[in-house]
Design a protein around this motif. Structure first.
Motif, PDB file in Angstrom:
ATOM      1  N   PHE A 105       0.814  -1.212   0.000  1.00 14.52           N
ATOM      2  CA  PHE A 105       0.000   0.000   0.000  1.00 14.52           C
ATOM      3  C   PHE A 105       0.850   1.265   0.000  1.00 14.52           C
ATOM      4  O   PHE A 105       0.337   2.358   0.169  1.00 14.52           O
ATOM      5  CB  PHE A 105      -0.952   0.004   1.208  1.00 14.52           C
ATOM      6  CG  PHE A 105      -2.141  -0.895   1.016  1.00 14.52           C
ATOM      7  CD1 PHE A 105      -3.294  -0.422   0.418  1.00 14.52           C
ATOM      8  CD2 PHE A 105      -2.106  -2.215   1.422  1.00 14.52           C
ATOM      9  CE1 PHE A 105      -4.387  -1.243   0.226  1.00 14.52           C
ATOM     10  CE2 PHE A 105      -3.190  -3.045   1.239  1.00 14.52           C
ATOM     11  CZ  PHE A 105      -4.337  -2.552   0.637  1.00 14.52           C
TER      12      PHE A 105
ATOM     13  N   VAL B  78      -0.137   4.532  -2.273  1.00 21.27           N
ATOM     14  CA  VAL B  78      -1.512   4.524  -2.794  1.00 21.27           C
ATOM     15  C   VAL B  78      -2.243   5.783  -2.342  1.00 21.27           C
ATOM     16  O   VAL B  78      -1.861   6.434  -1.375  1.00 21.27           O
ATOM     17  CB  VAL B  78      -2.313   3.268  -2.355  1.00 21.27           C
ATOM     18  CG1 VAL B  78      -1.664   2.008  -2.849  1.00 21.27           C
ATOM     19  CG2 VAL B  78      -2.509   3.245  -0.863  1.00 21.27           C
TER      20      VAL B  78
ATOM     21  N   TRP C  78      -5.335   7.400  -0.619  1.00 15.59           N
ATOM     22  CA  TRP C  78      -6.406   7.093   0.327  1.00 15.59           C
ATOM     23  C   TRP C  78      -7.455   8.179   0.240  1.00 15.59           C
ATOM     24  O   TRP C  78      -7.144   9.351   0.055  1.00 15.59           O
ATOM     25  CB  TRP C  78      -5.851   7.042   1.759  1.00 15.59           C
ATOM     26  CG  TRP C  78      -4.947   5.870   1.981  1.00 15.59           C
ATOM     27  CD1 TRP C  78      -3.599   5.851   1.826  1.00 15.59           C
ATOM     28  CD2 TRP C  78      -5.328   4.555   2.380  1.00 15.59           C
ATOM     29  NE1 TRP C  78      -3.105   4.600   2.104  1.00 15.59           N
ATOM     30  CE2 TRP C  78      -4.162   3.780   2.453  1.00 15.59           C
ATOM     31  CE3 TRP C  78      -6.544   3.954   2.684  1.00 15.59           C
ATOM     32  CZ2 TRP C  78      -4.165   2.438   2.820  1.00 15.59           C
ATOM     33  CZ3 TRP C  78      -6.544   2.626   3.039  1.00 15.59           C
ATOM     34  CH2 TRP C  78      -5.372   1.879   3.112  1.00 15.59           C
ATOM     35  N   ARG C  79      -8.697   7.800   0.376  1.00 14.08           N
ATOM     36  CA  ARG C  79      -9.773   8.794   0.416  1.00 14.08           C
ATOM     37  C   ARG C  79     -10.700   8.465   1.571  1.00 14.08           C
ATOM     38  O   ARG C  79     -10.870   7.295   1.922  1.00 14.08           O
ATOM     39  CB  ARG C  79     -10.536   8.851  -0.903  1.00 14.08           C
ATOM     40  CG  ARG C  79     -11.343   7.618  -1.216  1.00 14.08           C
ATOM     41  CD  ARG C  79     -12.191   7.819  -2.464  1.00 14.08           C
ATOM     42  NE  ARG C  79     -13.072   6.709  -2.685  1.00 14.08           N
ATOM     43  CZ  ARG C  79     -14.250   6.534  -2.110  1.00 14.08           C
ATOM     44  NH1 ARG C  79     -14.705   7.427  -1.262  1.00 14.08           N
ATOM     45  NH2 ARG C  79     -14.985   5.480  -2.370  1.00 14.08           N
TER      46      ARG C  79
ATOM     47  N   GLU D 110     -10.650   5.509   5.946  1.00 12.55           N
ATOM     48  CA  GLU D 110     -10.139   5.825   4.628  1.00 12.55           C
ATOM     49  C   GLU D 110     -10.107   4.539   3.822  1.00 12.55           C
ATOM     50  O   GLU D 110      -9.875   3.463   4.366  1.00 12.55           O
ATOM     51  CB  GLU D 110      -8.744   6.424   4.715  1.00 12.55           C
ATOM     52  CG  GLU D 110      -8.728   7.771   5.395  1.00 12.55           C
ATOM     53  CD  GLU D 110      -7.335   8.322   5.563  1.00 12.55           C
ATOM     54  OE1 GLU D 110      -7.210   9.549   5.489  1.00 12.55           O
ATOM     55  OE2 GLU D 110      -6.381   7.543   5.786  1.00 12.55           O
TER      56      GLU D 110
ATOM     57  N   SER E  80      -8.782   2.632   0.089  1.00  7.12           N
ATOM     58  CA  SER E  80      -7.896   2.669  -1.068  1.00  7.12           C
ATOM     59  C   SER E  80      -8.160   1.440  -1.931  1.00  7.12           C
ATOM     60  O   SER E  80      -8.232   0.324  -1.424  1.00  7.12           O
ATOM     61  CB  SER E  80      -6.437   2.683  -0.628  1.00  7.12           C
ATOM     62  OG  SER E  80      -5.597   2.739  -1.757  1.00  7.12           O
TER      63      SER E  80
ATOM     64  N   THR F 130      -6.784  -0.965  -4.731  1.00  4.41           N
ATOM     65  CA  THR F 130      -5.502  -1.362  -5.328  1.00  4.41           C
ATOM     66  C   THR F 130      -5.692  -2.594  -6.204  1.00  4.41           C
ATOM     67  O   THR F 130      -5.162  -3.659  -5.924  1.00  4.41           O
ATOM     68  CB  THR F 130      -4.460  -1.666  -4.241  1.00  4.41           C
ATOM     69  OG1 THR F 130      -4.954  -2.738  -3.433  1.00  4.41           O
ATOM     70  CG2 THR F 130      -4.187  -0.469  -3.370  1.00  4.41           C
TER      71      THR F 130
END
Length: 69
Positions: free
Chosen positions: A12, A15, A17-18, A33, A35, A37
């Motif tokens: 990770f 990456v 994150w939101r 959060e 992510s 992938t």
């Protein structure tokens, strides 16, 4: 009989994150959060990002979102 799930290591690092739209407005401090992938979705606590990452197969995450709608 349940389908076998392959376990692998997912990196990770780097990456994006939101904040999950399902976290609400964040006033209660309960924010996660997310992510994406590839075939794996990572979820972590936005207040303690070093605590670890929960990972889910993309299909399981999609089922969770469909169920929680």
């Amino acid at each position: 009989m349940k389908e076998a799930i392959a376990v692998s290591t997912v990196d990770f690092t780097g990456v994006v994150w939101r904040k999950s739209s399902r976290s609400g407005n964040g006033n209660n401090g309960n924010c996660v959060e997310v992510s994406y992938t590839g075939p794996v979705v990572g979820v972590r606590d936005s207040k303690n990002t070093e605590a670890g990452i929960l990972t889910f197969p993309e299909s399981a995450w999609a089922a969770f979102l469909a169920f929680s709608s």
